[in-house]
Design an enzyme around this catalytic site. Structure first.
Site, PDB file in Angstrom:
ATOM      1  N   CYS A  69      -0.388   0.248   9.721  1.00  0.00           N
ATOM      2  CA  CYS A  69      -0.665   1.625   9.289  1.00  0.00           C
ATOM      3  C   CYS A  69      -2.101   1.813   8.828  1.00  0.00           C
ATOM      4  CB  CYS A  69       0.300   2.021   8.180  1.00  0.00           C
ATOM      5  SG  CYS A  69       1.983   2.250   8.775  1.00  0.00           S
ATOM      6  N   HIS A  70      -2.564   0.960   7.889  1.00  0.00           N
ATOM      7  CA  HIS A  70      -3.922   1.138   7.370  1.00  0.00           C
ATOM      8  C   HIS A  70      -4.709  -0.163   7.360  1.00  0.00           C
ATOM      9  CE1 HIS A  70      -1.255   4.218   5.547  1.00  0.00           C
ATOM     10  NE2 HIS A  70      -2.174   5.002   6.082  1.00  0.00           N
ATOM     11  N   GLY A  71      -4.221  -1.195   8.073  1.00  0.00           N
ATOM     12  CA  GLY A  71      -5.006  -2.401   8.285  1.00  0.00           C
ATOM     13  C   GLY A  71      -4.981  -3.428   7.168  1.00  0.00           C
ATOM     14  N   PRO A 113      -6.345  -1.978   2.145  1.00  0.00           N
ATOM     15  CA  PRO A 113      -6.126  -1.149   0.945  1.00  0.00           C
ATOM     16  C   PRO A 113      -4.960  -1.570   0.047  1.00  0.00           C
ATOM     17  CG  PRO A 113      -5.347   0.003   2.901  1.00  0.00           C
ATOM     18  CD  PRO A 113      -5.980  -1.265   3.388  1.00  0.00           C
ATOM     19  N   HIS A 115       0.853  -1.184   0.000  1.00  0.00           N
ATOM     20  CA  HIS A 115       0.000   0.000   0.000  1.00  0.00           C
ATOM     21  C   HIS A 115       0.891   1.237   0.000  1.00  0.00           C
ATOM     22  CE1 HIS A 115      -2.861   2.845   2.234  1.00  0.00           C
ATOM     23  NE2 HIS A 115      -3.213   2.814   0.973  1.00  0.00           N
TER      24      HIS A 115
END
Lengths: 184, 439, 281
Positions: free
Chosen positions: A148-150, A163, A129
């Site tokens: 950080c963003h799963g 993501p 990502h």
């Protein structure tokens, strides 16, 4: 520009003497000048490419006996973290089972390890990502979780949720012996 | 001459741009149509050479700065890293190091051309002074740059020059400490010299802009020293002088390439391949060749402060030259007596350079025994440099003012285009020897 | 005409002054020649290989070469370059040469300092832990690093050859303290140790290094007889290569550049002449 003095400056419009006309010799000289600049431009740009000492660290050898079953070791390779994971039989089974599941970046588990060495997974530990380092064992597939963003990766390093667009990258590597690999 | 612009915008885009930022008009007026005397010889091509060398030094310097580390422990190794590991690093580094020498070679030829043809005389005094400022900035840049590889000569050269500043009474030692950033030349010194070395070339570029502006007000001088009288005396700068300068540049590049590719260390010093050691001074501390004459003048004077003052005076003298020269004739083409003293001046500068490269006590002609005079053998380099320095100052402060008043110049042609052009040194019968009016 | 005369005289003066830069007492280096000299010079690969062996087996006991890594031996222009392995890290000869040498490393598990066989990516290891250890083990003066030694001395490889082959017994009247050795090619001032006529002070100086080379000290793989002269010539060639591994590339690039510039100058001259042919100037 009436010229009344003998030997005056050139009459620029006299036929055949117009220096603005593209005589071959002037074109040739101009092209040669551009060639010189271009010839020098390549070295000046190439100097920004990786230097000899950077390239020397481009490949490393790793001793697999350092990795314990069910665990992973992280080493630095080309400035980035490299995951070397010794998978348990259950983890390998879970990875193969999902070979044809609905994957964002479809890939079989077999394509992500060396033949006959399914227990060793060598991946670049950079989330596809935005580049954070995923944590070992996190997420509900038992693979990795990026904090950080799963993004969630499975035990084959494939992206399952979140993501990230692609699976964790498999670098260019080879087995030098049963217990040693060369990466890069 | 800065006359009115003849630029006619051709396309819609050109008209649009011209009414907002007339940059194409500016370029056209400055380097395309600019009326240039048609009799310029090859000595006039060095301005173009200098512009090119400044560009080359800046480009190669920026590239080097991508790889160089300005830290006392790492600098030497970073330069070796550039030469060994960075792709084409050896090329960039040798171009930069030898480019500095070529830059100075060109600037010296340029300066000597100005001296011969009287290009510093009215109305070009400010142009000349701007040139002297550029020269001064170049010397500072070259000095800072030579320190950066942090070899033995880099380090000890920095020690000598910064200690010179300490000779200035009252403020000297404080300025030296400011330069050092410590109690001696060390890492803080290297770091700030790197910063200044990066800064100064852009200041040079700015002053060069002013220099060309100041040139374009009266226009170029020419070998006759006679002002341009009409359009027939000139040709447009492009293509006549762009191509001529281009040819001169390509020949200059051959000399440059000979150094870069075949003798890259010839103008340097072997001692600079030894890492800087503050506890050990090399046998001979020698600056780069282009600073040698001033180094010789510095060491010619037995007193530390006076040596520093004379060295700065040698450069400072240049600034006031337009007012020292009383001659009514510009070009030495028509001043045969002045010409002789000029050639001796060139010789004196070369001799000073040779003296700067030797230890002061070394003998010029090796022999045993000798005649002592005051503090050194008469046959020593220090006395030779004293003679050279004496002539240097005498040439500007005594010979030049006196010659202008006492010599009889040859007949100066009426204009650039007049028939005497093909036989510059002869005075044709019946020609009026009209001395050039000043201004 | 007068101007030209002065110009040539001046040039002559400057050229004359060049070599005599300060009177020193050592002997001029011997007139030896190598294949890498001149605008078309190339390194003799076998010679540089032999020279590396001399460095590795004799000199590396005391002298570091901190700018060199094992991979340099296999890079283009290097003594063990193999076109089959453009990346020297894969070159088996280089890997084997590196593997022979132990380097220090840190065990990432315990943090201890360990020794391990070198890889091509490693630098040549230094024989001493730091310069103070080097000086202490060598009579107070650390043996200098040899990476750029061939460029750090006047005379370069000729100086190195002369120094190494120049060791001899001091002439009668010269007192050399223990731990120092007389070499007429080593710069120094012997007037303080000389008890003869002040006009005949021997040339040279005292060096802290004992004569390092001896016949047969290094066995060359190509069977070349290993005399002191051969060892010195070869190690000087190796040191010249180590000082500038890119020399051959530089000269080759230069040849192309000079040809191009000559043609370019010709074109520009023709262009200039054509432009100006009708201008009176």
């Amino acid at each position: 520009m009436a010229d009344t003095v003998a030997g005056a400056s050139p009459d620029l419009h006299a036929s055949g003497d117009d220096p603005n006309r593209r005589d071959f010799i002037h074109i040739a000289a101009g092209v040669a000048a551009l060639g010189a600049v271009g010839g020098l431009a390549w070295p000046f740009i190439d100097q920004m490419n990786p230097a000899g000492d950077t390239l020397a660290l481009a490949s490393i050898e790793f001793d697999l006996s350092k990795v314990v079953e069910g665990q992973q070791v992280v080493v630095k390779w080309r400035g980035k973290p490299l995951f070397v994971r010794y998978r348990t039989a259950k983890e390998i089974e879970a990875a193969i089972k999902d070979d044809h599941a609905d994957l964002r970046d479809p890939a079989t588990d077999e394509s992500r390890h060396k033949p006959g060495k399914a227990q060793y997974l060598v991946l670049v530990g950079v989330c596809t990502h935005l580049g954070c380092v995923p944590t070992f064992g996190g997420g509900d597939y038992g693979g990795w979780l990026c904090p950080c963003h799963g993004s969630v990766y499975d035990t084959s390093g494939r992206i399952r949720r979140g993501p990230a667009p692609l699976n964790l990258a498999v670098p260019d590597y080879a087995f030098l012996s049963d217990s040693k690999i060369k990466v890069g | 001459m800065s006359g009115h612009s003849t630029y006619e915008p051709k396309s819609g885009f050109e008209r649009w741009l011209d009414s907002r930022l007339p940059i194409i008009r500016f370029a056209n007026d400055t380097i395309v149509t600019f009326p240039t005397p048609k009799n310029l010889n090859y000595w006039w091509t060095f301005g173009g050479v200098l512009s090119l060398m400044l560009g080359i030094q800046i480009v190669t310097g920026i590239i080097l700065a991508m790889h160089y580390v300005p830290n006392a422990d790492l600098a030497f190794n970073s330069v070796e890293h550039i030469r060994r590991d960075v792709n084409y690093g050896w090329l960039v580094q040798f171009m930069h190091a030898n480019g500095a020498s070529m830059f100075f070679l060109a600037v010296y030829i340029h300066i000597f051309r100005n001296l011969y043809y009287g290009s510093y005389k009215a109305p070009r005094e400010v142009l000349w002074i701007l040139g002297c400022i550029i020269y001064l900035l170049m010397m500072a840049t070259g000095f800072f740059g030579y320190v950066l590889p942090w070899g033995q000569m880099s380090f000890h050269g920095a020690v000598v020059i910064t200690n010179l500043i300490g000779a200035i009474p009252v403020v000297g030692p404080s300025i030296t400490t400011l330069l050092w950033g410590g109690f001696a030349v060390d890492n803080p010194t290297l770091n700030r010299f790197f910063s200044l070395h990066y800064l100064l070339p852009f200041m040079i570029a700015g002053v060069v802009g002013l220099h060309i502006w100041a040139l374009h007000v009266p226009g170029n001088n020419n070998p006759t020293g006679v002002n341009v009288k009409s359009e027939t005396d000139t040709v447009p700068f492009h293509p006549y002088y762009t191509v001529k300068d281009g040819f001169a540049i390509s020949v200059f590049l051959i000399v440059y390439a000979a150094f870069v590719f075949y003798m890259p260390d010839a103008l340097g010093d072997a001692a600079n391949y030894v890492k800087a050691n503050p506890l050990q001074t090399p046998q001979h501390i020698v600056p780069e060749w282009y600073l040698l004459p001033f180094y010789a003048i510095l060491r010619a004077v037995p007193n530390k402060l006076m040596g520093v003052l004379f060295m700065f005076a040698a450069i400072g003298t240049l600034f006031v030259l337009p007012w020292l020269d009383t001659s009514k004739v510009r070009s030495m083409r028509y001043r045969p007596t002045a010409r002789i003293y000029y050639f001796i001046f060139i010789l004196a500068c070369l001799v000073l350079g040779v003296c700067g490269a030797h230890a002061p006590d070394d003998l010029v002609i090796p022999h045993s025994g000798g005649v002592q005079f005051l503090d050194a053998d008469l046959d020593s380099y220090v006395w030779l440099s004293r003679i050279g320095a004496l002539y240097y100052f005498a040439y500007f402060w005594v010979i030049t003012p006196l010659l202008g008043l006492t010599e009889t110049p040859l007949a100066v042609p009426e204009s650039i285009s007049s028939p005497v052009l093909s036989h510059p040194a002869s005075a044709p019968a019946g020609a009026v020897a009209s001395p050039e009016k000043r201004g | 005409m007068l101007r030209k005369g002065f110009a040539f005289a001046a040039l002559g003066l400057v050229l004359l002054a060049g070599p005599a830069l300060g009177a020193t007492t050592e002997k001029e280096p011997a007139d030896v020649h190598w294949s890498f000299e001149g605008p078309f010079g190339k390194f003799d690969k076998e010679q540089v290989q032999r020279g590396y062996k001399v460095y590795r087996e004799v000199c590396s006991a005391c002298h570091s070469m901190e700018q060199m890594s094992f991979r340099n031996l296999g890079q283009k222009g290097g003594p063990f370059y193999d076109p089959k392995y453009p990346n020297p890290n894969n070159n088996p000869v280089v890997k084997s040469l590196a593997h022979d040498i132990q380097v220090k490393d840190i065990d990432t598990d315990t943090g201890d300092v360990i020794s391990r066989p070198a890889t091509p990516a490693d630098k040549f290891p230094a024989p001493f832990a730091n310069e103070y250890a080097a000086a202490a083990s060598n009579g107070g003066k650390a043996p200098p690093d040899l990476s750029v030694m061939a460029k750090a001395r006047e005379g370069g490889p000729r100086y190195i050859y002369s120094l190494l082959t120049g060791f001899r017994n001091p002439p009668a009247g010269l007192t050399i303290p223990t731990g120092k050795y007389y070499d007429p090619y080593f710069p120094g001032d012997l007037s303080g140790s000389w008890h003869g006529s002040p006009k005949a002070v021997p040339e040279g100086g005292m060096i802290g290094m004992p004569p390092p080379l001896a016949p047969g000290k290094v066995t060359f793989d190509d069977g070349k007889p290993s005399t002191v002269q051969e060892e010195a010539t070869d190690v000087a060639a190796f040191l010249m290569w180590a000082a500038e591994p890119k020399m051959e590339e530089r000269k080759q690039f230069g040849f192309g550049a000079m040809i191009y510039l000559l043609i370019f100058s010709g074109l520009l001259y023709a262009s200039y002449k054509r432009l100006w042919r009708n201008v009176e100037h």
